[in-house]
Design an enzyme around this catalytic site. Structure first.
Site, PDB file in Angstrom:
ATOM      1  N   GLY A 114      67.182 -58.861  48.176  1.00 39.69           N
ATOM      2  CA  GLY A 114      65.996 -58.014  48.191  1.00 39.69           C
ATOM      3  C   GLY A 114      65.770 -57.311  46.877  1.00 39.69           C
ATOM      4  N   ALA A 115      65.980 -58.033  45.778  1.00 36.67           N
ATOM      5  CA  ALA A 115      65.941 -57.400  44.453  1.00 36.67           C
ATOM      6  C   ALA A 115      64.569 -57.446  43.792  1.00 36.67           C
ATOM      7  CB  ALA A 115      66.966 -58.073  43.535  1.00 36.67           C
ATOM      8  N   ASN A 116      63.549 -57.857  44.530  1.00 35.76           N
ATOM      9  CA  ASN A 116      62.224 -57.982  43.915  1.00 35.76           C
ATOM     10  C   ASN A 116      61.406 -56.702  43.995  1.00 35.76           C
ATOM     11  OD1 ASN A 116      62.115 -58.883  46.826  1.00 35.76           O
ATOM     12  ND2 ASN A 116      59.920 -58.645  46.410  1.00 35.76           N
ATOM     13  N   THR A 117      61.895 -55.699  44.713  1.00 35.62           N
ATOM     14  CA  THR A 117      61.098 -54.476  44.872  1.00 35.62           C
ATOM     15  C   THR A 117      62.005 -53.289  45.161  1.00 35.62           C
ATOM     16  OG1 THR A 117      59.197 -53.506  46.050  1.00 35.62           O
ATOM     17  CG2 THR A 117      60.775 -54.760  47.356  1.00 35.62           C
ATOM     18  N   ILE A 171      64.468 -50.150  45.529  1.00 34.69           N
ATOM     19  CA  ILE A 171      65.760 -49.831  44.927  1.00 34.69           C
ATOM     20  C   ILE A 171      66.514 -51.089  44.504  1.00 34.69           C
ATOM     21  CG2 ILE A 171      65.912 -47.669  46.219  1.00 34.69           C
ATOM     22  CD1 ILE A 171      67.971 -48.925  48.014  1.00 34.69           C
ATOM     23  N   GLY A 172      66.218 -52.211  45.141  1.00 31.90           N
ATOM     24  CA  GLY A 172      66.862 -53.460  44.741  1.00 31.90           C
ATOM     25  C   GLY A 172      66.491 -53.854  43.326  1.00 31.90           C
ATOM     26  N   SER A 176      71.962 -46.304  55.786  1.00 31.31           N
ATOM     27  CA  SER A 176      70.992 -45.215  55.819  1.00 31.31           C
ATOM     28  C   SER A 176      71.559 -44.040  56.612  1.00 31.31           C
ATOM     29  CB  SER A 176      69.684 -45.683  56.468  1.00 31.31           C
ATOM     30  OG  SER A 176      68.817 -44.588  56.736  1.00 31.31           O
ATOM     31  N   TYR A 203      65.925 -50.009  64.183  1.00 27.62           N
ATOM     32  CA  TYR A 203      66.308 -49.794  62.784  1.00 27.62           C
ATOM     33  C   TYR A 203      67.614 -49.012  62.707  1.00 27.62           C
ATOM     34  CZ  TYR A 203      66.206 -48.021  57.995  1.00 27.62           C
ATOM     35  OH  TYR A 203      66.541 -47.692  56.702  1.00 27.62           O
TER      36      TYR A 203
END
Length: 319
Positions: free
Chosen positions: A49-52, A54-55, A178, A203
């Site tokens: 998930g590095a495209n947006t 905190i990633g 979280s 969640y």
């Protein structure tokens, strides 16, 4: 009429106070900062998930420090856009994008197979990708989306890459959880919310699963020189709330009180690189410091049962 005037006046006063004290509020909201001077030259990092959000910020910071950063993204086009942005910010950045859909075990297995064939070292794995408060949907394999992506997808990925991490030791695994884990319970009788569904509770369950997974994996990796820690990034103003109109509005109105993605990435970065954590494992961090774990997140019985159930659900053996 008088009540309405009082409400309007009160809102005006609150707004004025927020504006006046905004610098102080922002300083407090920003939280801890990773101040480690560590260089990552010669190190390989994988971030899901590095495209947006905190990633992406985590990927940027670790690339600046010299690491080869592999960005595992569901949307390859958005991933390439983010990689280009990182290269524009850091000319020497070694970043590459690979397709990974954590909602599809076939995609996870294909990713891992290609990764292991082409990458001979992995020093840092950051399980960052996640979904939050989405409508009831299922993954390709029939798992409820929150538990499927946030927990089971990462569980399978880690199981496939753990051999490489051990061979690359010292190595670290960072699991993004979280504060919401405090409100979660593992509903073994209805793990996939087929009986009843609440997006918030789903969640919270998945975030508790992250904490339990990190603690159980840490126990199983004792004496391997591979550490595992979970993190709470803080309340971050990102697109993770896109499935909840109410939370999107709330985050927009109170953005002054929220962390930016860069601020939210600090604890992930800290757990990935800080020298003082080289032998620390099975802990939970927030604001670059040890953090409280809810009682249900400290239960060894629950963590072991979740491990066994996860293996059963995924059809794997991981002792």
């Amino acid at each position: 009429m008088m009540v309405l005037l009082v409400i309007v006046a009160g809102l005006g006063v609150v707004t004025l106070l927020v504006i006046l004290f905004a610098p102080h509020i922002r300083k407090y909201a920003a939280g801890g900062v990773c101040r480690s001077p560590v260089s990552l030259e010669g190190k390989t990092v994988l971030i899901t998930g590095a495209n947006t959000g905190i990633g992406k910020e985590t990927a940027l910071e670790l690339a600046v420090r010299g690491a080869r950063v592999i960005m595992a993204c569901r949307d390859i086009d958005k991933g390439e856009e983010s990689a280009d942005s990182i290269r524009a910010s850091c000319a020497h950045a070694q970043v590459e994008v690979r397709q990974l859909d954590l909602a599809d075990t076939c995609s996870i297995r294909a990713f891992a197979q290609k990764f292991l064939a082409e990458v001979n070292q992995l020093h840092i794995l950051i399980n960052n990708a996640g979904v939050m408060m989405c409508p009831y949907t299922k993954t390709i394999d029939g798992f409820e989306m929150h538990i499927g992506v946030n927990h089971l997808g990462h569980f399978l990925l880690a199981s496939l890459l753990i051999g490489l991490l051990k061979r690359s030791a010292p190595a670290r695994i960072v699991v993004v959880s979280s504060l919401a884990h405090n409100f979660g319970w593992i509903r073994f009788h209805d793990l996939h919310s087929q009986g009843s569904y609440n997006s918030g509770l789903a969640y919270c369950q998945s975030k508790l699963a992250n904490v339990l997974f990190a603690r159980e994996l840490s126990r199983r990796l004792k004496d391997t020189n591979v550490t595992v820690n979970s993190v709470h990034p803080g309340t971050v103003n990102s697109d993770l709330t896109r499935h909840s109109t109410l939370m999107t509005i709330f985050f927009s109105v109170f953005s002054t009180f929220l962390k930016t993605p860069r601020e939210g990435a600090q604890t992930s970065i800290y757990c990935a690189i800080a020298d003082e954590l080289h032998s620390i494992s099975g802990k939970h961090f927030s604001d670059c410091a040890p953090a409280f774990v809810a009682p249900q997140g400290r239960s060894e019985e629950t963590s072991r049962r979740l491990w066994d159930v996860s293996c059963e659900q995924l059809g794997i053996q991981w002792d």
